[in-house]
Write a protein that holds these residues in place. Structure first.
Motif, PDB file in Angstrom:
ATOM      1  N   ILE A  76     -28.219 -30.746  -8.234  1.00 57.96           N
ATOM      2  CA  ILE A  76     -28.158 -30.454  -9.669  1.00 57.96           C
ATOM      3  C   ILE A  76     -28.086 -28.963  -9.945  1.00 57.96           C
ATOM      4  CG2 ILE A  76     -30.677 -30.512  -9.872  1.00 57.96           C
ATOM      5  CD1 ILE A  76     -30.348 -31.637 -12.676  1.00 57.96           C
ATOM      6  N   ARG A  77     -28.711 -28.158  -9.102  1.00 57.83           N
ATOM      7  CA  ARG A  77     -28.704 -26.722  -9.304  1.00 57.83           C
ATOM      8  C   ARG A  77     -27.290 -26.176  -9.139  1.00 57.83           C
ATOM      9  NH1 ARG A  77     -34.165 -24.993  -8.930  1.00 57.83           N
ATOM     10  NH2 ARG A  77     -33.477 -22.835  -8.580  1.00 57.83           N
ATOM     11  N   SER A  78     -26.522 -26.772  -8.209  1.00 58.81           N
ATOM     12  CA  SER A  78     -25.143 -26.339  -8.005  1.00 58.81           C
ATOM     13  C   SER A  78     -24.280 -26.682  -9.226  1.00 58.81           C
ATOM     14  CB  SER A  78     -24.576 -26.983  -6.743  1.00 58.81           C
ATOM     15  OG  SER A  78     -23.202 -26.652  -6.592  1.00 58.81           O
ATOM     16  N   ILE A  79     -24.497 -27.878  -9.791  1.00 59.12           N
ATOM     17  CA  ILE A  79     -23.730 -28.286 -10.982  1.00 59.12           C
ATOM     18  C   ILE A  79     -24.051 -27.360 -12.150  1.00 59.12           C
ATOM     19  CG2 ILE A  79     -23.334 -30.157 -12.628  1.00 59.12           C
ATOM     20  CD1 ILE A  79     -24.027 -32.124 -10.387  1.00 59.12           C
ATOM     21  N   MET A 137     -34.863 -30.061  -9.356  1.00 60.93           N
ATOM     22  CA  MET A 137     -34.166 -30.407  -8.113  1.00 60.93           C
ATOM     23  C   MET A 137     -33.716 -31.851  -8.190  1.00 60.93           C
ATOM     24  SD  MET A 137     -37.439 -30.534  -5.514  1.00 60.93           S
ATOM     25  CE  MET A 137     -37.677 -28.777  -5.757  1.00 60.93           C
ATOM     26  N   GLY A 138     -32.838 -32.205  -7.282  1.00 67.03           N
ATOM     27  CA  GLY A 138     -32.297 -33.553  -7.258  1.00 67.03           C
ATOM     28  C   GLY A 138     -30.788 -33.512  -7.120  1.00 67.03           C
ATOM     29  N   LYS A 139     -30.177 -34.677  -6.942  1.00 62.22           N
ATOM     30  CA  LYS A 139     -28.729 -34.745  -6.759  1.00 62.22           C
ATOM     31  C   LYS A 139     -28.112 -35.674  -7.804  1.00 62.22           C
ATOM     32  CE  LYS A 139     -28.644 -33.662  -1.816  1.00 62.22           C
ATOM     33  NZ  LYS A 139     -28.130 -34.070  -0.476  1.00 62.22           N
ATOM     34  N   LEU A 140     -26.821 -35.376  -8.146  1.00 62.59           N
ATOM     35  CA  LEU A 140     -26.090 -36.149  -9.137  1.00 62.59           C
ATOM     36  C   LEU A 140     -24.648 -36.278  -8.708  1.00 62.59           C
ATOM     37  CD1 LEU A 140     -27.311 -34.680 -12.569  1.00 62.59           C
ATOM     38  CD2 LEU A 140     -27.828 -36.924 -11.630  1.00 62.59           C
ATOM     39  N   SER A 141     -24.014 -37.312  -9.221  1.00 63.61           N
ATOM     40  CA  SER A 141     -22.570 -37.467  -9.079  1.00 63.61           C
ATOM     41  C   SER A 141     -22.001 -37.483 -10.493  1.00 63.61           C
ATOM     42  CB  SER A 141     -22.239 -38.768  -8.338  1.00 63.61           C
ATOM     43  OG  SER A 141     -20.830 -38.939  -8.272  1.00 63.61           O
ATOM     44  N   VAL A 184     -26.604 -33.366 -17.995  1.00 67.36           N
ATOM     45  CA  VAL A 184     -27.048 -33.203 -16.608  1.00 67.36           C
ATOM     46  C   VAL A 184     -28.564 -33.077 -16.533  1.00 67.36           C
ATOM     47  CG1 VAL A 184     -27.005 -31.619 -14.621  1.00 67.36           C
ATOM     48  CG2 VAL A 184     -24.873 -32.239 -15.773  1.00 67.36           C
ATOM     49  N   ALA A 185     -29.165 -32.298 -17.460  1.00 71.65           N
ATOM     50  CA  ALA A 185     -30.614 -32.096 -17.433  1.00 71.65           C
ATOM     51  C   ALA A 185     -31.351 -33.392 -17.761  1.00 71.65           C
ATOM     52  CB  ALA A 185     -30.999 -30.983 -18.399  1.00 71.65           C
ATOM     53  N   LYS A 186     -30.899 -34.118 -18.798  1.00 73.08           N
ATOM     54  CA  LYS A 186     -31.589 -35.336 -19.197  1.00 73.08           C
ATOM     55  C   LYS A 186     -31.483 -36.415 -18.142  1.00 73.08           C
ATOM     56  CE  LYS A 186     -31.167 -34.698 -24.201  1.00 73.08           C
ATOM     57  NZ  LYS A 186     -30.592 -35.228 -25.464  1.00 73.08           N
TER      58      LYS A 186
END
Length: 609
Positions: free
Chosen positions: A123-126, A145-149, A164-166
């Motif tokens: 998520i930080r990269s996005i 922190m965490g991951k998303l698609s 993205v944050a929510k």
């Protein structure tokens, strides 16, 4: 002299109305606008909406795009809120409307964000990619922190950041200088911020409570008791938006709310106040209450009164001497008493002749029957009378949206009541005191409660007009007009008292009207027709001559009641000014007509008319 004084007074009144100042221009924050434009720049449209709404609207230009000169090809909207018109205008040029702190509205064109991941990404990269596209200052807290698609295609970068944050349970907080922070909402409770909010239109109930006297209102409003925190309903509603660590205080003298809480809670409070603390609209009601009464009376024939022709028998005194002829020297003179007073008859009358012994003769009278027509009264009545009355009440009343208002025009009349009591000696004693139902109010009362349908020009009206008048038929000095006289008591202790008789007309209704629409909210027509014919038995059956012994009365009464209502929404001082000028124009025309009727000279027109 009186005519000259009245003419001068009317002329001065006309001059005063003509010289009435025009109110300053004022724009309501709830202004409705109509736009029909072709090839106009966004800046010109924003200037117009800024002037009409009174809101702080700013156009934010970027290095790559200049919104001020962006051209709106065409836009045609009618009677919509100004903020909706602003959003439509911004959308025409690819811009968005953002509401920032302190009520400032920005029109900006955020950079579109396009991003697609083939697999879960940190998520930080996005967020870092969003910051690079937007050029804004974005800080990511260590706990984020965490991951998303994700898959974004031309989405405004601010919307992409919020989503993205929510998605991972975080929130975006805007700090001073426009810096954005992506943080965990739980940690915000340790970072409390204090803000003050000045309320403009929201206020607690006043200690002054207007008393609306009407039989259609159950109970009267009471002055609030205790502190404002206990009865100011807005404060409990705002308290529900606070976090567990938040606190809210209200400064009644300044009408200010002080909140110490997280930035996220402050954002919610700002949104709530932006919806609640707005200028209330008003409704101007023009009511015409028309009551008419027509009476047609026709009297034809010979009226012999309530008892008809009366023939009475009465005795008339006719002096006689038959079978005697006193004073003629006959034998009857021998039995009449002489001057010494001897004999059965005595009289001192010398009119019977010189030979009549006028000692003290008494001549009895004989009473015969006689026909007397002195009690017969007949009047030839040929009368046609038309009576027409028209009473027009035209109250004008303005009320806040959702608040009741009333107006009463009339007078209060006190009256007495009589009481009879048995005295100690057994007789009746009469006493007079003010009646328990006194005083009675006669006149016109209008009670209204308007409800403006949000986002429209429709008004839901609760309307109660009531007209009360005296209808008594008293015509004696004891009874004033509209009162009836009653007699009470007995055994020589009779007394009279005047009591009022009232007639009222009331309408209770709820209706939906458009702004400026005139409607008939009530109509009542009462017809009464009475025909009376009086005849003298026997004599009235004689052909032709019998018409002298007939009497006809034809009475027709018509009463009509009509109530007209015209509500007008008052959103700003501009609307108030238009209503004022309309009323002044009407009064100027009325005064001119009166001056012309009195003097025969038409007043000169004022400049600018």
């Amino acid at each position: 002299m009186q005519l000259a004084k009245k003419t001068v007074a009317l002329a001065l009144a006309l001059a005063a109305i003509t010289a009435a100042p025009v109110g300053a221009q004022y724009a309501s924050r709830d202004k409705y606008v109509t736009l029909d434009i072709v090839e106009r720049t966004l800046e010109s449209v924003v200037d117009y909406l800024r002037q009409e709404s009174g809101a702080n609207i700013e156009i934010i230009d970027t290095d790559k795009d200049v919104l001020s000169t962006a051209v709106i090809r065409s836009m045609n909207v009618s009677d919509i809120r100004w903020d909706v018109a602003l959003e439509i205008a911004a959308e025409k040029v690819g811009a968005v409307v953002e509401r920032r702190k302190n009520g400032v509205i920005y029109v900006t064109k955020p950079a579109p964000f396009t991003y697609k991941t083939t697999q879960d990404e940190d998520i930080r990269s996005i967020i870092s990619s969003i910051a690079a596209v937007s050029g804004e200052n974005i800080i990511v807290a260590p706990e984020v922190m965490g991951k998303l698609s994700v898959h974004f295609n031309g989405v405004p970068w601010r919307d992409a950041l919020e989503v993205v944050a929510k998605t991972r349970g975080y929130t975006v907080v805007e700090e001073r200088g426009g810096v954005l922070r992506v943080v965990d909402p739980l940690l915000l409770q340790d970072q409390l911020i204090t803000h003050s909010y000045q309320l403009r239109y929201l206020r607690p109930k006043s200690n002054y409570v207007p008393v609306i006297k009407s039989e259609f209102i159950q109970g009267n409003a009471e002055a609030p008791k205790g502190k404002a925190n206990e009865h100011f309903t807005v404060l409990p509603a705002l308290s529900k938006a606070l976090s567990t660590a938040g606190a809210l205080d209200y400064i009644e003298t300044q009408n200010v709310i002080i909140v110490r809480d997280t930035q996220q809670a402050h954002q919610q409070i700002e949104e709530i106040l932006a919806t609640l603390d707005v200028e209330p609209m008003q409704v101007f009601c023009d009511v015409k209450f028309v009551s008419t009464s027509n009476g047609d009376l026709l009297n034809l024939g010979v009226d012999y009164g309530d008892t008809g022709p009366v023939v009475t028998m009465s005795g008339g005194q006719i002096p006689i001497t038959f079978p005697f002829d006193p004073g003629s020297g006959g034998w009857e003179d021998l039995i009449i008493a002489n001057n010494s007073g001897k004999g059965p008859w005595y009289s001192s009358d010398t009119s019977l002749g010189p030979n009549f012994n006028n000692g003290a003769t008494f001549i009895p009278d004989t009473i015969y029957g006689a026909l007397s027509f002195t009690d017969v009264t007949a009047a030839l009545r040929l009368l046609q009378r038309d009576t027409s009355t028209e009473v027009i009440q035209a109250p004008k009343l303005i009320a806040l949206d959702g608040r009741e208002a009333t107006i009463f025009v009339g007078e209060t009349i006190r009256y007495a009541e009589a009481k009879s009591e048995q005295g100690q000696a057994g007789g009746l004693q009469l006493s007079v005191a003010e009646a328990s139902n006194s005083p009675v109010e006669v006149g016109f009362q209008l009670l209204i409660k308007p409800h403006i349908v949000p986002g429209s020009d429709q008004i839901e009206m609760e309307v109660i007009p009531k007209e009360t008048s005296l209808s008594g038929t008293g015509n004696s000095p004891l009874a004033p007009p509209g009162f009836d006289v009653f007699t009470l008591g007995a055994s020589g202790l009779e007394g009279s008292i005047a009591l009022p008789r009232t007639r009222s007309s009331t309408i209770v209704t709820t209706m939906m009207l458009d702004n400026g629409q005139t409607a008939v909210i009530g109509g009542l027509t009462t017809d009464s027709e009475v025909e009376t014919e009086t005849r003298v038995p026997g004599l009235s059956a004689i052909p032709l001559l019998g018409e002298l012994f007939k009497y006809r009365e034809h009475n027709v009464q018509k009463q009509s009641l009509m109530v007209f209502l015209t509500p007008t929404i008052v959103r700003s001082k501009d609307d108030q000014e238009r209503l004022l000028q309309s009323e002044l124009q009407r009064r100027r025309a009325k005064l001119k007509d009166e001056i012309e009727a009195l003097t025969g000279v038409q007043p000169a027109a004022e400049e600018g008319q």
